[in-house]
Scaffold this motif. Structure first.
Motif, PDB file in Angstrom:
ATOM      1  N   THR B  23     -43.794  19.141  42.917  1.00 47.65           N
ATOM      2  CA  THR B  23     -44.462  18.963  44.211  1.00 47.65           C
ATOM      3  C   THR B  23     -44.131  20.125  45.132  1.00 47.65           C
ATOM      4  N   PHE B  24     -42.889  20.598  45.038  1.00 45.26           N
ATOM      5  CA  PHE B  24     -42.503  21.739  45.877  1.00 45.26           C
ATOM      6  C   PHE B  24     -43.327  22.972  45.521  1.00 45.26           C
ATOM      7  N   VAL B  25     -43.384  23.255  44.221  1.00 45.62           N
ATOM      8  CA  VAL B  25     -44.140  24.425  43.770  1.00 45.62           C
ATOM      9  C   VAL B  25     -45.606  24.288  44.180  1.00 45.62           C
ATOM     10  N   LEU B  26     -46.138  23.083  43.998  1.00 48.45           N
ATOM     11  CA  LEU B  26     -47.550  22.850  44.275  1.00 48.45           C
ATOM     12  C   LEU B  26     -47.863  23.020  45.753  1.00 48.45           C
ATOM     13  N   PHE B  27     -47.065  22.379  46.602  1.00 45.47           N
ATOM     14  CA  PHE B  27     -47.445  22.330  48.008  1.00 45.47           C
ATOM     15  C   PHE B  27     -46.845  23.461  48.836  1.00 45.47           C
ATOM     16  N   ASN B  28     -45.648  23.952  48.475  1.00 46.26           N
ATOM     17  CA  ASN B  28     -45.043  25.006  49.284  1.00 46.26           C
ATOM     18  C   ASN B  28     -45.365  26.393  48.748  1.00 46.26           C
ATOM     19  N   LEU B  29     -45.278  26.526  47.411  1.00 49.56           N
ATOM     20  CA  LEU B  29     -45.388  27.860  46.826  1.00 49.56           C
ATOM     21  C   LEU B  29     -46.846  28.255  46.646  1.00 49.56           C
ATOM     22  N   VAL B  30     -47.581  27.403  45.917  1.00 50.45           N
ATOM     23  CA  VAL B  30     -48.973  27.730  45.603  1.00 50.45           C
ATOM     24  C   VAL B  30     -49.854  27.473  46.810  1.00 50.45           C
ATOM     25  N   GLY B  31     -49.596  26.350  47.451  1.00 48.47           N
ATOM     26  CA  GLY B  31     -50.468  25.932  48.539  1.00 48.47           C
ATOM     27  C   GLY B  31     -50.341  26.805  49.766  1.00 48.47           C
ATOM     28  N   GLY B  32     -49.225  27.542  49.852  1.00 52.20           N
ATOM     29  CA  GLY B  32     -49.036  28.373  51.020  1.00 52.20           C
ATOM     30  C   GLY B  32     -48.815  27.531  52.264  1.00 52.20           C
ATOM     31  N   SER B  33     -48.927  28.163  53.407  1.00 56.09           N
ATOM     32  CA  SER B  33     -48.675  27.426  54.631  1.00 56.09           C
ATOM     33  C   SER B  33     -49.858  26.537  54.974  1.00 56.09           C
ATOM     34  N   PRO B  34     -49.620  25.276  55.132  1.00 57.05           N
ATOM     35  CA  PRO B  34     -50.723  24.380  55.455  1.00 57.05           C
ATOM     36  C   PRO B  34     -51.065  24.376  56.938  1.00 57.05           C
ATOM     37  N   ALA B  35     -50.365  25.213  57.732  1.00 61.58           N
ATOM     38  CA  ALA B  35     -50.564  25.157  59.179  1.00 61.58           C
ATOM     39  C   ALA B  35     -52.017  25.406  59.548  1.00 61.58           C
ATOM     40  N   GLN B  54     -41.275  23.239  62.582  1.00 61.57           N
ATOM     41  CA  GLN B  54     -40.952  21.816  62.458  1.00 61.57           C
ATOM     42  C   GLN B  54     -40.823  21.389  61.009  1.00 61.57           C
ATOM     43  N   ARG B  55     -41.695  21.907  60.172  1.00 59.80           N
ATOM     44  CA  ARG B  55     -41.711  21.469  58.784  1.00 59.80           C
ATOM     45  C   ARG B  55     -40.902  22.354  57.865  1.00 59.80           C
ATOM     46  N   GLY B  56     -40.247  23.332  58.433  1.00 54.14           N
ATOM     47  CA  GLY B  56     -39.406  24.194  57.606  1.00 54.14           C
ATOM     48  C   GLY B  56     -40.186  25.202  56.783  1.00 54.14           C
ATOM     49  N   PHE B  57     -41.476  25.388  57.106  1.00 51.39           N
ATOM     50  CA  PHE B  57     -42.263  26.322  56.307  1.00 51.39           C
ATOM     51  C   PHE B  57     -41.978  27.773  56.658  1.00 51.39           C
ATOM     52  N   ASN B  58     -41.207  27.996  57.745  1.00 52.34           N
ATOM     53  CA  ASN B  58     -40.936  29.382  58.125  1.00 52.34           C
ATOM     54  C   ASN B  58     -39.686  29.908  57.440  1.00 52.34           C
ATOM     55  N   LEU B  59     -39.043  29.066  56.613  1.00 55.71           N
ATOM     56  CA  LEU B  59     -37.823  29.483  55.934  1.00 55.71           C
ATOM     57  C   LEU B  59     -38.176  30.207  54.642  1.00 55.71           C
ATOM     58  N   PRO B  60     -37.206  30.960  54.092  1.00 54.38           N
ATOM     59  CA  PRO B  60     -37.461  31.527  52.759  1.00 54.38           C
ATOM     60  C   PRO B  60     -37.613  30.397  51.741  1.00 54.38           C
ATOM     61  N   PHE B  62     -36.555  29.809  48.374  1.00 58.23           N
ATOM     62  CA  PHE B  62     -35.370  29.264  47.725  1.00 58.23           C
ATOM     63  C   PHE B  62     -34.079  29.841  48.309  1.00 58.23           C
ATOM     64  N   TRP B  63     -34.095  31.106  48.639  1.00 52.32           N
ATOM     65  CA  TRP B  63     -32.877  31.806  49.015  1.00 52.32           C
ATOM     66  C   TRP B  63     -33.281  33.076  49.718  1.00 52.32           C
ATOM     67  N   GLY B  64     -32.552  33.483  50.727  1.00 50.51           N
ATOM     68  CA  GLY B  64     -32.849  34.767  51.351  1.00 50.51           C
ATOM     69  C   GLY B  64     -32.611  34.729  52.836  1.00 50.51           C
ATOM     70  N   THR B  65     -32.597  35.921  53.429  1.00 47.53           N
ATOM     71  CA  THR B  65     -32.325  35.981  54.855  1.00 47.53           C
ATOM     72  C   THR B  65     -33.579  36.295  55.653  1.00 47.53           C
ATOM     73  N   HIS B  66     -34.684  36.569  54.952  1.00 50.42           N
ATOM     74  CA  HIS B  66     -35.885  36.938  55.690  1.00 50.42           C
ATOM     75  C   HIS B  66     -37.075  36.085  55.284  1.00 50.42           C
ATOM     76  N   SER B  67     -37.956  35.869  56.229  1.00 50.87           N
ATOM     77  CA  SER B  67     -39.197  35.182  55.902  1.00 50.87           C
ATOM     78  C   SER B  67     -40.280  35.711  56.825  1.00 50.87           C
ATOM     79  N   THR B  68     -41.512  35.339  56.531  1.00 52.10           N
ATOM     80  CA  THR B  68     -42.607  35.885  57.333  1.00 52.10           C
ATOM     81  C   THR B  68     -42.676  35.199  58.696  1.00 52.10           C
ATOM     82  N   THR B  69     -43.306  35.876  59.614  1.00 50.97           N
ATOM     83  CA  THR B  69     -43.513  35.284  60.930  1.00 50.97           C
ATOM     84  C   THR B  69     -44.880  35.712  61.441  1.00 50.97           C
ATOM     85  N   ARG B  70     -45.378  34.932  62.372  1.00 50.47           N
ATOM     86  CA  ARG B  70     -46.665  35.287  62.962  1.00 50.47           C
ATOM     87  C   ARG B  70     -46.501  36.036  64.275  1.00 50.47           C
TER      88      ARG B  70
END
Lengths: 297, 434
Positions: B23-35, B54-60, B62-70
């Motif tokens: 479910t994680f791979v399906l909705f977070n990885l493949v599905g991308g940001s649902p915002a 709120q939903r934690g979608f701005n985090l990396p 699995f692991w890491g110090t950087h993630s995308t931002t708008r």
């Protein structure tokens, strides 16, 4: 069960003869051939119009000719926009066959490869593959398909991926069980004694002996894929803008109340006939290919 | 017994983990940001960012110090000036990057003012042509005069660090070759994956954006209609299939048996849609026996239940029949016949009892479907159960609801598997739980 030759699949010629021996199976094969022709013709029409960039007949709207009952000019009448139902039905067959074939092309290689590896090597490989397919099996089927389709986006791609990526589980399970049985047979041991590589034993020697499982799986999955596509399109998650059977049923459903029976009836019969045929054929094939499987569900 | 249950539960953990991973791979990885999917095209970058926060979608992932931002729309200036078009004292020419002329401070055109307490990392590739080196800065970082491209990385903490402003002395020319901005996270293990696991551990399935209600509430409301529809279907289906299967076994290879077998394949081949449409048209509309659509009293459930039973009958009868026929060849049946028992008694007392294990497996394993409900039946009869909920959620891309239904459905499937094993021991004293 005891004799090792009973484990081997019968020669293809005798299978075909046994299949042809029953009148029902002969009828089924004729129906399948007819549908294949219809789907092929539909594909040809579709491709021709794609190539020439013209509006195909099944999309041609003519509001003066809407809701015409079946006649010489329109064998199955016309729909709410004056489009010929028969032409659309052929396109529906094209889409159904595409879905049946492409989902099988996704699912069967995955299922066969993983099942063969798990059954042949056992141990850790088996553990991992069993884990993978029991995970997939634990997720409610239809919902999983729809969720994948939702992520992949509306359209045929979502249908292919949704059905294909869930359907391999059953194939994998069957192949794994069959390969496990074959693994302990003398011919495999002989191969190993002769120093053949694992890949050669598995793909050249074992796989041909389990093709009957693949054929039966294909015949039984095909109608299941078609049915799933029909109601995915019906729910609006499937094909967009093309006459799939699901979309036709959805359009016809509302007209039925006004007495427009033809679209509904013909589409329903078309779906029923192909699914029934494949189900009967699957049973007959199973009996012909592997009498031992007869007892199993 | 309890040890057995515990061991089985431990054995389920890998599968459960697998379901969560899928479910994680399906909705977070493949599905991308649902915002964007949920808030629509009109939402501002800031709203989207808050939604992800709120939903934690701005985090990396699995692991890491950087993630995308708008915060800042990234561009390498190869095709256009991107967000910089229209910024005073900047000019863009194709292939040359962006030129900034000194004199006035130039703020980076960010999409919104970043809320305090967040860290962003800017990466700037530039060349600088300036006489007075010390005066050129980006935020609190000095820019070095150079003809060859240089890279500057600056982690800005909103609220503490100065805002991203270029300060250039008069006459200086800064050429920006590339500029991007990423969210910076101090703790690399704080990922979407961990956030997701944490949510699940708290049984927090998120919020439905379409209904603006917590998913748990929606599920709770949906379970009652679903059970009201699915329980009679399951019971009816099992009882009728068993009776027909017994009949087939009794008359095996005679007309009734053959006819039933053919009928079963026929029933299996009728699409669910056809059952629904035909049932609604003939029974409800033409004959007026049942209401067509809605959920107000028990009479609304009769037609869907009939259709559900009719659709499930085919495979069940075939399965139960083959189970019975397999039992018929066993020794105890011959013994029973030898001691003079009639065929009816043999079937009902002896065979039925021994055939119970596969029957129970079949019934218990279809329990999870009680919960998912019949997606189609509920949708087309307007019964506000979980199936109806799921279909609506899928149509409106309500990711949290779909995910919750998928996960709970899988949990129930695993539980049903355990239950089936326990039921064996209950039905068959020979089965030992060890």
């Amino acid at each position: 069960m005891s004799g090792s030759d009973a484990m081997l699949a019968p020669a293809p010629i005798s299978v075909f003869r046994r299949l042809l021996a029953s009148r029902l199976s002969r009828c089924c094969l004729v129906v399948v051939a007819l549908y294949t022709l219809m789907a092929g013709y539909g594909e040809a029409v579709y491709q021709w119009h794609q190539w020439h960039d013209t509006v195909p007949g099944y999309q041609h709207q003519d509001l003066d000719r809407r809701f015409q009952p079946p006649s010489r000019a329109h064998w199955m009448g016309t729909d709410a926009l004056g489009r010929d139902v028969f032409a659309r039905l052929l396109q529906g067959a094209r889409i159904a066959f595409r879905v049946g074939i492409i989902t099988s092309l996704i699912a069967i290689p995955i299922g066969v490869l993983l099942g063969a590896l798990a059954g042949y090597f056992g141990g850790k490989t088996d553990d991992i593959i069993v884990w993978l397919y029991s995970t997939f099996a634990a997720i409610p089927g239809l919902l999983f398909i729809l969720a994948i389709a939702m992520i992949a986006g509306k359209g045929l791609l979502g249908v292919y991926l949704g059905i294909g990526l869930t359907m391999w589980v059953g194939v994998c399970r069957l192949i794994r069980a069959e390969v496990m049985k074959q693994r302990s047979l003398p011919y495999v041991m002989a191969g190993r004694v002769l120093g053949f590589s694992h890949a050669r034993i598995l793909f050249r020697h074992i796989l041909p002996n389990v093709t009957h499982v693949i054929i039966v799986a294909f015949t039984l999955r095909f109608p299941a894929s078609i049915s799933t596509e029909v109601f995915m399109s019906f729910l609006g998650l499937g094909v967009q803008g093309e006459p799939s059977w699901g979309i036709m049923i959805n359009n016809a459903r509302l007209r039925l109340w006004q007495g427009v029976w033809w679209e509904m009836t013909f589409v329903t019969i078309a779906v029923l006939l192909i699914v029934l045929t494949f189900n009967l054929l699957g049973d007959a094939l199973r009996d012909a290919l592997d009498p031992r499987l007869k007892k199993v569900k | 017994m309890i040890r057995y249950i515990l061991r089985r539960i431990v054995q389920m953990i890998p599968t459960l983990f697998g379901v969560v991973l899928i479910t994680f791979v399906l909705f977070n990885l493949v599905g991308g940001s649902p915002a964007r999917m949920m808030l629509g095209d009109k939402a501002s970058a800031r709203e989207l960012e808050e939604f992800d926060e709120q939903r934690g979608f701005n985090l990396p992932l699995f692991w890491g110090t950087h993630s995308t931002t708008r915060l800042y729309a990234e561009t390498d200036f190869s095709r256009s000036a991107g967000p910089w078009s229209g910024v005073p004292s900047s000019s863009w020419t194709s292939g040359e990057g962006l030129l900034l002329r000194g004199g006035h401070p130039v703020s980076v055109p960010v999409a919104f003012t970043p809320p305090a307490g967040r860290a962003y990392t800017w990466r700037l590739r530039y060349t600088l042509d300036v006489s007075n080196e010390s005066a050129a800065t980006f935020g609190d970082q000095p820019l070095t005069a150079s003809d060859t491209p240089r890279l500057l990385t600056w982690t800005m903490r909103s609220g503490e660090s100065p805002p991203p402003v270029f300060v250039l002395p008069e006459g200086a020319v800064l050429r920006i070759l590339a500029l991007d901005c990423r969210r910076h996270h101090d703790r690399p293990w704080q990922s979407q994956w961990l956030h997701y696991l944490g949510q699940l551990a708290r049984f927090d399935f998120g919020r439905s954006h379409a209904a603006n209600q917590s998913v748990i509430d929606l599920l709770r409301q949906g379970i009652r209609p679903t059970l009201m529809l699915a329980t009679p279907i399951l019971i009816g289906e099992t009882v009728i299939s068993l009776v027909l299967a017994l009949g087939c076994a009794y008359h095996r290879n005679r007309f009734f048996d053959r006819f039933m077998l053919f009928l079963c394949v026929g029933l299996m081949s009728v699409n669910y849609l056809v059952w629904i449409v035909a049932g609604q048209y003939w029974l409800s509309y033409r004959l007026g026996l049942f209401p067509v659509w809605g959920f107000e009293s028990w009479s609304y459930l009769v037609l869907p239940v009939i259709i559900g039973i009719a659709h499930g009958l085919g495979p069940n009868v075939r399965f139960y029949r083959s189970v019975m026929l397999e039992e018929m060849h066993k020794d105890y049946v011959r013994t029973a016949r030898a001691k003079g028992l009639g065929p009816v008694r043999i079937l009902l007392v002896h065979v039925l009892k021994n055939a119970m294990i596969p029957v129970i497996t079949n019934v218990v394993l279809s329990l999870p479907f009680l919960y998912t409900g019949s997606l189609l039946l509920e949708t087309f009869f307007g019964i506000p159960g979980l199936g109806y909920l799921s279909i609506n959620a899928i149509n409106s891309s309500d990711v949290d609801v779909v995910r919750a239904v998928v996960i709970i459905g899988s949990l129930l499937y695993l539980a049903a598997n355990l239950l089936a094993d326990l039921a064996y021991a209950w039905v068959d004293p020979r089965v030992k739980l060890s």
